[in-house]
Design an enzyme around this catalytic site. Structure first.
Site, PDB file in Angstrom:
ATOM      1  N   ASP A  59      37.776  41.576  42.400  1.00 23.97           N
ATOM      2  CA  ASP A  59      36.815  40.472  42.598  1.00 23.97           C
ATOM      3  C   ASP A  59      37.108  39.660  43.855  1.00 23.97           C
ATOM      4  OD1 ASP A  59      35.693  41.141  40.194  1.00 23.97           O
ATOM      5  OD2 ASP A  59      36.473  39.402  39.097  1.00 23.97           O
TER       6      ASP A  59
ATOM      7  N   HIS B  24      30.844  36.525  43.652  1.00 23.42           N
ATOM      8  CA  HIS B  24      31.688  37.424  44.466  1.00 23.42           C
ATOM      9  C   HIS B  24      31.156  38.859  44.420  1.00 23.42           C
ATOM     10  CE1 HIS B  24      33.599  37.630  40.548  1.00 23.42           C
ATOM     11  NE2 HIS B  24      34.407  36.609  40.719  1.00 23.42           N
TER      12      HIS B  24
ATOM     13  N   GLU C  63      33.502  43.720  33.782  1.00 25.83           N
ATOM     14  CA  GLU C  63      33.578  42.495  32.970  1.00 25.83           C
ATOM     15  C   GLU C  63      32.246  41.795  33.060  1.00 25.83           C
ATOM     16  OE1 GLU C  63      36.563  39.823  34.327  1.00 25.83           O
ATOM     17  OE2 GLU C  63      38.158  41.278  34.107  1.00 25.83           O
TER      18      GLU C  63
ATOM     19  N   GLU D 240      41.021  42.984  24.964  1.00 26.34           N
ATOM     20  CA  GLU D 240      41.898  42.590  26.061  1.00 26.34           C
ATOM     21  C   GLU D 240      42.462  41.235  25.669  1.00 26.34           C
ATOM     22  OE1 GLU D 240      40.465  42.790  30.137  1.00 26.34           O
ATOM     23  OE2 GLU D 240      41.871  41.215  30.721  1.00 26.34           O
TER      24      GLU D 240
ATOM     25  N   THR E 192      37.612  30.289  37.157  1.00 25.59           N
ATOM     26  CA  THR E 192      37.877  31.628  36.629  1.00 25.59           C
ATOM     27  C   THR E 192      37.644  31.578  35.125  1.00 25.59           C
ATOM     28  OG1 THR E 192      39.494  33.440  36.518  1.00 25.59           O
ATOM     29  CG2 THR E 192      40.373  31.212  36.332  1.00 25.59           C
TER      30      THR E 192
ATOM     31  N   GLY F  21      44.378  40.920  39.048  1.00 26.52           N
ATOM     32  CA  GLY F  21      43.561  40.736  40.238  1.00 26.52           C
ATOM     33  C   GLY F  21      44.181  39.823  41.267  1.00 26.52           C
ATOM     34  N   HIS F  22      44.149  38.534  40.982  1.00 25.23           N
ATOM     35  CA  HIS F  22      44.462  37.533  41.996  1.00 25.23           C
ATOM     36  C   HIS F  22      45.824  37.741  42.648  1.00 25.23           C
ATOM     37  CE1 HIS F  22      45.583  33.539  43.584  1.00 25.23           C
ATOM     38  NE2 HIS F  22      44.333  33.547  43.969  1.00 25.23           N
TER      39      HIS F  22
HETATM   40  N1  PXP Z   1      40.967  39.923  32.642  1.00 27.10           N
HETATM   41  C1  PXP Z   1      39.847  39.177  32.556  1.00 27.10           C
HETATM   42  C2  PXP Z   1      39.012  39.298  31.332  1.00 27.10           C
HETATM   43  C3  PXP Z   1      39.459  38.323  33.598  1.00 27.10           C
HETATM   44  O1  PXP Z   1      38.338  37.592  33.486  1.00 27.10           O
HETATM   45  C4  PXP Z   1      40.265  38.271  34.753  1.00 27.10           C
HETATM   46  C5  PXP Z   1      39.857  37.392  35.904  1.00 27.10           C
HETATM   47  O2  PXP Z   1      38.655  37.852  36.430  1.00 27.10           O
HETATM   48  C6  PXP Z   1      41.410  39.076  34.809  1.00 27.10           C
HETATM   49  C7  PXP Z   1      41.754  39.878  33.738  1.00 27.10           C
HETATM   50  C8  PXP Z   1      42.300  39.094  36.005  1.00 27.10           C
HETATM   51  O3  PXP Z   1      42.926  37.867  36.127  1.00 27.10           O
HETATM   52  P1  PXP Z   1      43.789  37.538  37.429  1.00 27.10           P
HETATM   53  O4  PXP Z   1      42.843  37.532  38.591  1.00 27.10           O
HETATM   54  O5  PXP Z   1      44.380  36.214  37.123  1.00 27.10           O
HETATM   55  O6  PXP Z   1      44.812  38.641  37.547  1.00 27.10           O
END
Ligand code: PXP
Length: 231
Positions: free
Chosen positions: A4, A45, A65, A146, A95, A207-208
């Site tokens: 993302d 995004h 997602e 999840e 987020t 992700g981040h």
């Molecule tokens: N899982 C879900 C359901 C999310 O909404 C997100 C953020 O988009 C993530 C995982 C990933 O989180 P992060 O970017 O903090 O790693």
């Protein structure tokens, strides 16, 4: 690998780059077992064209997602990603704030899960590590959950064990109920190991922290390449 925030950087300039599809290909070359995108209702995004292209290009597994909104269900039924992860979504949140309240929206969630599964899409639901929500996800017909690791990731030192225990218990209960277990949110290079070590956790969505590190480990080379052009 959640890409993302590659799109976030692109959208900071409403530009053409960085290209999330290129990021997905490189992530797979680096060993990612799947590519995750969150197509938000506000399209802040990831865009519909990204989903369309990624559906064709991703070789591993594309996990979309999305919220329960009818418009999103239609998008998913058309794109047919390998997996959908249902998440709650608030318009102004920075987020995702927490897990979906499956128990409180059981009828709606069940209907959405059924429509997605009938289209051959695996369905996971993002929930807090709460036994009530784990049981509700099973009742709704999900294939997987999840587990939201955000509270563990952000917990002050004296609360980390407590939050970790909740995740362990939720993972155990889910497996006893026959649900596949995923986890994610807020995982980084420091806190991921204990989560990865939980027996039966089959997928982590990160992700981040990886995008943040990519910006730094790639900086030296990117500047070097520009300097070479200038000379
Ligand atoms: N899982 C879900 C359901 C999310 O909404 C997100 C953020 O988009 C993530 C995982 C990933 O989180 P992060 O970017 O903090 O790693």
């Amino acid at each position: 690998m959640n890409i993302d925030h590659v799109a976030t950087v692109r959208e900071a300039r409403r530009a053409q780059e960085p290209e999330p599809v290129a990021a997905a290909v490189l992530a797979e070359l680096g060993g990612a077992d799947g590519i995750t995108i969150h197509l938000r209702v506000d399209r802040r995004h990831i865009k519909d064209r990204d989903l369309k292209l990624l559906r064709q290009v991703v070789k591993t597994k594309l996990n979309l997602e999305m919220s329960l909104a009818e418009g999103m269900v239609k998008v998913a039924l058309e794109a047919k990603p390998h997996q959908v992860t249902l998440v709650p979504e608030e318009p102004n949140e920075v987020t995702t704030q927490g897990g979906l309240d499956v128990k409180g929206n059981l009828d709606t969630v069940t209907r959405v899960v059924e429509r997605l599964k009938n289209a051959g899409i695996t369905v996971s639901i993002f929930i807090d590590p709460d036994p009530v929500q784990v049981r509700a996800a099973k009742e709704a017909g999900a294939d997987a959950i999840e587990i939201h690791t955000g509270l563990y990731a952000e917990a002050p030192k004296d609360k980390v064990d407590e939050e970790y225990q909740k995740i362990l218990n939720a993972a155990q209960l889910a497996q006893n109920l026959g649900l596949v277990v995923h986890a994610g949110h807020g995982l980084n290079y420091k806190n991921v190991a204990p989560i990865a070590a939980i027996p039966g956790v089959e997928e982590l969505n990160i992700g981040h922290s990886i995008v943040a590190r990519a910006v730094l480990v790639g900086m030296e080379r990117a500047v070097y390449e520009m300097k070479r052009l200038l000379k």
